[in-house]
Motif scaffolding. Structure first.
Motif, mmCIF file in Angstrom:
data_model
loop_
_atom_site.group_PDB
_atom_site.id
_atom_site.type_symbol
_atom_site.label_atom_id
_atom_site.label_comp_id
_atom_site.label_asym_id
_atom_site.label_seq_id
_atom_site.Cartn_x
_atom_site.Cartn_y
_atom_site.Cartn_z
ATOM 1 N N VAL A 144 0.976 -0.902 -0.313
ATOM 2 C CA VAL A 144 0.089 0.221 0.357
ATOM 3 C C VAL A 144 0.560 1.000 0.584
ATOM 4 O O VAL A 144 1.841 1.336 0.362
ATOM 5 C CB VAL A 144 -0.897 0.118 1.251
ATOM 6 N N PRO A 145 0.225 2.292 -0.186
ATOM 7 C CA PRO A 145 0.861 3.656 -0.647
ATOM 8 C C PRO A 145 1.336 3.981 0.976
ATOM 9 O O PRO A 145 0.583 3.994 2.248
ATOM 10 C CB PRO A 145 0.408 4.895 -1.146
ATOM 11 N N ILE A 146 2.503 4.552 1.015
ATOM 12 C CA ILE A 146 2.479 5.085 2.498
ATOM 13 C C ILE A 146 1.658 6.223 3.890
ATOM 14 O O ILE A 146 1.723 5.620 4.172
ATOM 15 C CB ILE A 146 4.251 6.696 2.061
ATOM 16 N N HIS A 147 0.896 6.934 2.602
ATOM 17 C CA HIS A 147 -0.277 7.985 3.423
ATOM 18 C C HIS A 147 -1.206 6.404 3.815
ATOM 19 O O HIS A 147 -2.404 6.772 4.471
ATOM 20 C CB HIS A 147 -0.196 8.367 2.153
ATOM 21 N N GLU A 199 7.257 6.632 -2.479
ATOM 22 C CA GLU A 199 5.450 7.047 -2.207
ATOM 23 C C GLU A 199 4.726 5.206 -1.928
ATOM 24 O O GLU A 199 3.893 4.939 -1.618
ATOM 25 C CB GLU A 199 5.036 7.502 -3.045
ATOM 26 N N ARG A 200 6.238 4.555 -2.284
ATOM 27 C CA ARG A 200 5.534 3.090 -1.644
ATOM 28 C C ARG A 200 6.472 2.465 -0.167
ATOM 29 O O ARG A 200 7.343 2.824 -0.165
ATOM 30 C CB ARG A 200 5.112 1.729 -2.531
ATOM 31 N N LEU A 201 5.443 1.567 0.508
ATOM 32 C CA LEU A 201 6.073 1.619 2.067
ATOM 33 C C LEU A 201 7.127 0.218 1.027
ATOM 34 O O LEU A 201 6.529 -0.713 0.924
ATOM 35 C CB LEU A 201 4.839 0.631 2.746
ATOM 36 N N LEU A 257 -7.970 -9.271 5.349
ATOM 37 C CA LEU A 257 -9.642 -8.723 5.243
ATOM 38 C C LEU A 257 -9.310 -7.565 4.414
ATOM 39 O O LEU A 257 -10.125 -6.904 4.031
ATOM 40 C CB LEU A 257 -10.127 -8.907 6.072
ATOM 41 N N TYR A 258 -8.470 -6.719 5.734
ATOM 42 C CA TYR A 258 -8.064 -4.959 4.835
ATOM 43 C C TYR A 258 -7.599 -5.144 3.622
ATOM 44 O O TYR A 258 -7.195 -4.461 2.619
ATOM 45 C CB TYR A 258 -6.683 -4.695 6.019
ATOM 46 N N GLN A 259 -6.527 -6.324 3.432
ATOM 47 C CA GLN A 259 -6.029 -6.096 2.313
ATOM 48 C C GLN A 259 -6.978 -6.194 0.601
ATOM 49 O O GLN A 259 -6.838 -6.249 -0.074
ATOM 50 C CB GLN A 259 -4.428 -6.747 1.683
ATOM 51 N N GLU A 260 -7.925 -7.399 0.915
ATOM 52 C CA GLU A 260 -8.759 -7.661 -0.062
ATOM 53 C C GLU A 260 -9.785 -6.724 -0.061
ATOM 54 O O GLU A 260 -10.315 -6.024 -1.327
ATOM 55 C CB GLU A 260 -10.009 -8.914 0.540
#
Ligand code: BTN
Length: 324
Positions: A144-147, A199-201, A257-260
């Motif tokens: 996911v992006p850093i923000h 910008e990516r973690l 769950l969050y990633q999906e």
């Protein structure tokens, strides 16, 4: 002198005094040497009672975390797939970060009995006495992006709160953003530190401190008003292996769950566990102080504050005071 032989003398006579003379004879060492070794064992968490007349009596042995027991209880696939256990470290955050830089896999976990330079949020320290709590850091590699990093902090707090409530039955709630409280006193802390590129973690180090079996004597007086442990609140000791295993299972489930499905199911769960909503509070933000009522979470992880004039302001980072 062999420390293990000394210890064995006490283990062979549970609850009984062993005289200095007896130890001297058995192990062929001086009284001073015995005293020095007892002090070393005490520093390692063994408790003795000393009597001038009777000698020494072993009162308790340190509660050591068993990685084998923990691994037997793990139910997930990723979280805790590699476990590195240490007795004393500066901070598990540093070990996990170094490992992440070397390519450690997601779910690699660092656990220590004791931290001598435990870190908290906002540059504070974190009290991490030997054998009493869960002091651990895990490598995450979310795509996911850093923000989005604040969302992961909130997700971690939800997983920990759900797991601890289920295991202990204690009235645990979340104070925004991620402190877990029992009747207003803190029982755990979460510290996420991330490294990003374009910008990516690249990785996130999730540090979790849970005050499981700490007693009142383990806290400095000024902290006792603000902090508690599962043991103090629930009046019983808990298995640290069981707590870690249950939390990792819950955390892994919510993470997938969050990633999906994104952050919105986590918002609902967070709001249901929050003790911060609906009460007027003072917030100290990097831009200054404001007073208002937290009314919900935003997708970004910011908290929505209803100000006195009725307007709503999202707050991303702040220290939230006690309800006014
Ligand atoms: C907070 O300030 O509430 C966060 C505390 C985080 C403490 C944990 S203990 C394991 C890991 N190692 C550290 O040095 N800090 C975190």
């Amino acid at each position: 002198m062999n420390q293990e032989l000394l210890l064995q003398l006490f283990i062979d006579k549970p609850g009984e005094y062993v005289s200095g003379e007896n130890i001297s004879q058995e192990l062929g060492v001086s009284r001073t040497a015995i005293w020095k070794h007892i002090r070393k064992l005490e520093a390692a968490g063994y408790q003795f009672e000393a009597s001038r007349r009777l000698g020494y009596r072993l009162l308790s042995i340190p509660d050591m975390l068993s990685v084998v027991k923990l691994e037997n209880q793990l139910q997930g696939n990723i979280f805790g797939q590699h476990i590195h256990y240490f007795e004393t470290v500066e901070s598990t955050q540093n070990l996990a970060r170094a490992a992440a830089e070397e390519g450690a896999l997601e779910g690699t976990l660092f656990v220590a009995e004791q931290q001598v330079k435990g870190r908290g949020r906002m540059g504070r320290g974190w009290i991490s006495p030997r054998g009493k709590g869960i002091w651990m850091s895990m490598v995450l590699r979310p795509s996911v992006p850093i923000h989005f990093a604040p969302q992961l902090t909130l997700l971690t707090a939800v997983a920990l709160c759900r797991s601890l409530k289920r295991l202990t039955g204690l009235p645990i709630g979340i104070k925004w953003p991620n402190d877990l409280l029992i009747e207003g006193k803190k029982i755990s802390g979460i510290l996420l530190e991330s490294a990003a590129e374009d910008e990516r973690l690249r990785y996130v180090i999730a540090g979790i401190g849970i005050s499981v079996n700490l007693e009142e004597a383990d806290y400095p007086a000024e902290l006792l008003e603000k902090a508690t442990s599962l043991r103090i609140s629930g009046q019983q000791k808990w298995s640290r292996e069981e707590v870690i295993a249950d939390f990792l299972k819950e955390w892994e489930q919510l993470y997938f769950l969050y990633q999906e499905q994104g952050f919105s199911p986590i918002v609902t769960l967070w709001e249901a566990l929050s003790v911060s909503l609906g009460k007027t509070v003072r917030l100290t933000t990097p831009q200054g102080e404001l007073v208002g009522i937290p009314i919900g979470l935003e997708e970004s992880g910011a908290i929505r504050i209803q100000l006195e004039d009725g307007s709503i302001k999202p707050v991303f980072s702040a220290e939230m005071g006690e309800p006014l």
